[in-house]
Design a protein around this motif. Structure first.
Motif, short mmCIF file in Angstrom:
data_model
loop_
_atom_site.label_atom_id
_atom_site.label_comp_id
_atom_site.label_asym_id
_atom_site.label_seq_id
_atom_site.Cartn_x
_atom_site.Cartn_y
_atom_site.Cartn_z
N CYS A 1 24.20 26.96 45.24
CA CYS A 1 24.50 26.62 46.63
C CYS A 1 23.25 26.65 47.50
O CYS A 1 23.11 25.85 48.44
N ALA A 2 22.33 27.58 47.20
CA ALA A 2 21.08 27.64 47.96
C ALA A 2 20.18 26.45 47.65
O ALA A 2 19.45 25.96 48.52
N LEU A 3 20.23 25.96 46.41
CA LEU A 3 19.41 24.80 46.03
C LEU A 3 19.99 23.50 46.58
O LEU A 3 19.24 22.55 46.84
N TYR A 4 21.31 23.46 46.75
CA TYR A 4 21.98 22.25 47.25
C TYR A 4 22.78 22.61 48.50
O TYR A 4 24.00 22.85 48.42
N PRO B 1 34.38 27.05 52.98
CA PRO B 1 33.32 26.35 52.24
C PRO B 1 33.08 27.01 50.89
O PRO B 1 33.43 28.17 50.66
N ILE B 2 32.45 26.26 49.99
CA ILE B 2 32.26 26.72 48.61
C ILE B 2 31.50 28.05 48.54
O ILE B 2 31.91 28.96 47.80
N PRO B 3 30.38 28.23 49.28
CA PRO B 3 29.69 29.53 49.19
C PRO B 3 30.56 30.71 49.61
O PRO B 3 30.43 31.81 49.07
N PHE B 4 31.45 30.46 50.58
CA PHE B 4 32.33 31.53 51.03
C PHE B 4 33.32 31.91 49.93
O PHE B 4 33.61 33.10 49.70
N ILE B 5 33.83 30.92 49.21
CA ILE B 5 34.75 31.18 48.10
C ILE B 5 34.02 31.94 46.98
O ILE B 5 34.56 32.90 46.40
N ILE B 6 32.79 31.52 46.70
CA ILE B 6 32.00 32.22 45.67
C ILE B 6 31.75 33.67 46.08
O ILE B 6 31.80 34.59 45.26
N TYR B 7 31.51 33.86 47.37
CA TYR B 7 31.28 35.20 47.90
C TYR B 7 32.51 36.09 47.69
O TYR B 7 32.41 37.24 47.27
N ILE B 8 33.70 35.53 47.93
CA ILE B 8 34.94 36.29 47.72
C ILE B 8 35.13 36.61 46.24
O ILE B 8 35.49 37.73 45.87
N VAL B 9 34.85 35.62 45.38
CA VAL B 9 34.98 35.84 43.93
C VAL B 9 34.01 36.93 43.46
O VAL B 9 34.37 37.79 42.65
N ASN B 10 32.79 36.90 43.99
CA ASN B 10 31.79 37.90 43.62
C ASN B 10 32.27 39.30 44.00
O ASN B 10 32.15 40.25 43.21
N ASN B 11 32.81 39.44 45.21
CA ASN B 11 33.32 40.75 45.64
C ASN B 11 34.51 41.19 44.79
O ASN B 11 34.64 42.38 44.46
#
Length: 460
Positions: A314-317, A327-337
């Protein structure tokens, strides 16, 4: 545990009444001091009082309450001023003192200090206010465990018919212990009688000698090969736990999201963080009895590593950070937690409560917890330096790679302890057995069931 609530209360009062940044920092320091010291006795107590089949659930439940408390503070912060929140939080240590005063001391600790009657009453209370005959088998196991580890008596637990304890065996074990206790009492009485001939200077020297002996004994216990083996294992476990980047992502949520291309309300981010971790911990509490700790923590490590790599993408794109509520980074953030809460946030503390040998367990637990907080401090403070050197994408690739190394480390070294007694765990975590991670050591209860079933079959 009762006394350690006092610095927590003082810390919250200082924060709520602070008139300068220095007082805020002092209050935060005292809070950190209290929390750090609270970890070791709390986890040791849970490990010693719970039965093997529910120890994992109880430990995960205890850790989940930490997440619930964090969420509670975040929610209060939405509606109230931070000083009012601090005042409300200052009531929690007082409630904790009252609650802890209602529960008994650990039977293991009481037996280690020769309080047999209190230990038996404590075990009866902890098993649901039952009568002594219902906990006789477990109590004998604890006596044998105490005798083996403190007095060096190499006795083994009998295999009684149909699960009942042999009364003669129990009396013999108590007789052996009483004989040792009487000998120790005679020595103490002789020492008391001899104090008539000891002046104050010699008495001070004698007390100093006793203190030195205790320190030397503690150091000797910590330097035992089995203790060092487990201590190094747990230090590595906690290193990979803190180096996953999950703690960093939680601490620097807002700056990371801004660099990813979208803004988020700080209160919303904090609440989502706490909810994600709690949901993972709740899943762990439900599944740990079925899957065991080892499988879950391996899955959690792999999930956190993949989440770090996804954040790097997400940081690269940046165009992936599209507009919208999810947004996708927010979903990834939730999954990571969620993945972090599922295993890495709790399971290391589960192992900490049960894996260390009896002699030196408290000190080893405290050392490991302290080093863990040191690891967390270093990882958090080095985040911006690493980000400036590697960029945000490179930083999360770095964290993901460390987490992947942690997965390999745990796969080859971490034993399974779920459903096993403290005696079984200690007997099977020697220097060489710890590498046999796939060996499923049966607990005494399972072994008894097999023997009883075999005897019933023979009778038929």
């Amino acid at each position: 545990m009762i006394y350690l609530n006092i610095p927590l209360f003082i810390g919250w009062i200082l924060i709520s009444t602070a008139t300068s940044v220095n007082i805020l920092m002092l209050g935060s320091f005292i809070l950190g001091f209290g929390v750090g010291f609270m970890e070791s006795p709390t986890l040791t107590y849970i490990g010693e009082i719970t039965e093997p089949n529910i120890r994992g659930i109880m430990t995960s439940c205890a850790e989940m309450t930490v997440g619930i408390g964090t969420l509670f503070a975040y929610v209060l912060g939405i509606w109230f001023d931070w000083r009012i929140v601090a005042y409300i939080c200052s009531a929690v240590p007082l409630i904790s003192i009252l609650a802890i005063s209602l529960i008994p001391e650990s039977p293991v600790w009481l037996l280690a200090h020769n309080y047999e009657e209190k230990a038996e009453k404590s075990l009866c209370w902890l098993r649901g206010w039952v009568t002594p005959d219902l906990i006789k088998k477990e109590f004998l196991d604890l006596i044998l465990y105490r005798n083996n580890k403190i007095y060096g008596m190499k006795s083994t637990r009998p295999k009684p018919e149909d699960g009942f304890i042999n009364e003669i065996t129990l009396r013999d074990e108590n007789f052996k212990h009483e004989e040792i206790t009487n000998n120790l009492s005679c020595i103490c009485d002789n020492e008391k009688d001899s104090t008539h001939y000891i002046n104050d200077s010699n008495l001070t020297n004698t007390n100093q000698i006793h203190k030195n002996l205790k320190i030397n004994t503690l150091i000797s216990d910590l330097l035992q090969p089995q203790m060092l083996n487990v201590l190094l294992l747990m230090l590595g476990f906690f290193f990979f736990n803190t180096a996953t980047g999950a703690n960093v992502a939680q601490a620097y949520t807002i700056p990371v999201f801004k660099e990813l291309g979208f803004n988020i309300n700080p209160f919303r981010a904090n609440v989502v963080t706490a909810v994600g971790v709690i949901m993972g911990q709740l899943t762990l509490m439900i599944m740990v009895s079925y899957l065991g700790k080892r499988k879950i923590v391996l899955f959690s490590s792999l999930g956190c590593a993949l989440a770090c790599y996804a954040t790097a993408i997400c940081a690269l794109y940046p165009n992936l950070s599209s507009e919208g509520d999810w947004p996708i980074p927010f979903i990834i953030y939730i999954v990571n937690n969620y993945m972090y809460g599922l295993g890495l946030s709790v399971i290391p503390w589960m192992y900490l409560s049960e894996i260390f040998p009896f002699r030196g367990r408290g000190a080893a637990t405290g050392i490991t917890a302290s080093v863990n907080y040191l690891f967390g401090f270093i990882v958090t403070k080095t985040f911006f330096g690493i980000k400036e050197t590697l960029s945000l994408a490179g930083t999360f690739i770095f964290y993901g790679s460390i987490t992947l190394l942690g997965f390999i480390y745990l796969y080859f070294l971490l034993p399974e302890t779920e459903g096993k007694t403290l005696q079984d765990i200690e007997a099977n975590t020697s220097v060489w057995k710890i590498f046999e991670h796939n060996v499923d050591y049966k607990s005494d209860t399972e072994e008894d069931k097999k023997i009883q079933a075999k005897r019933r079959t023979t009778k038929q």
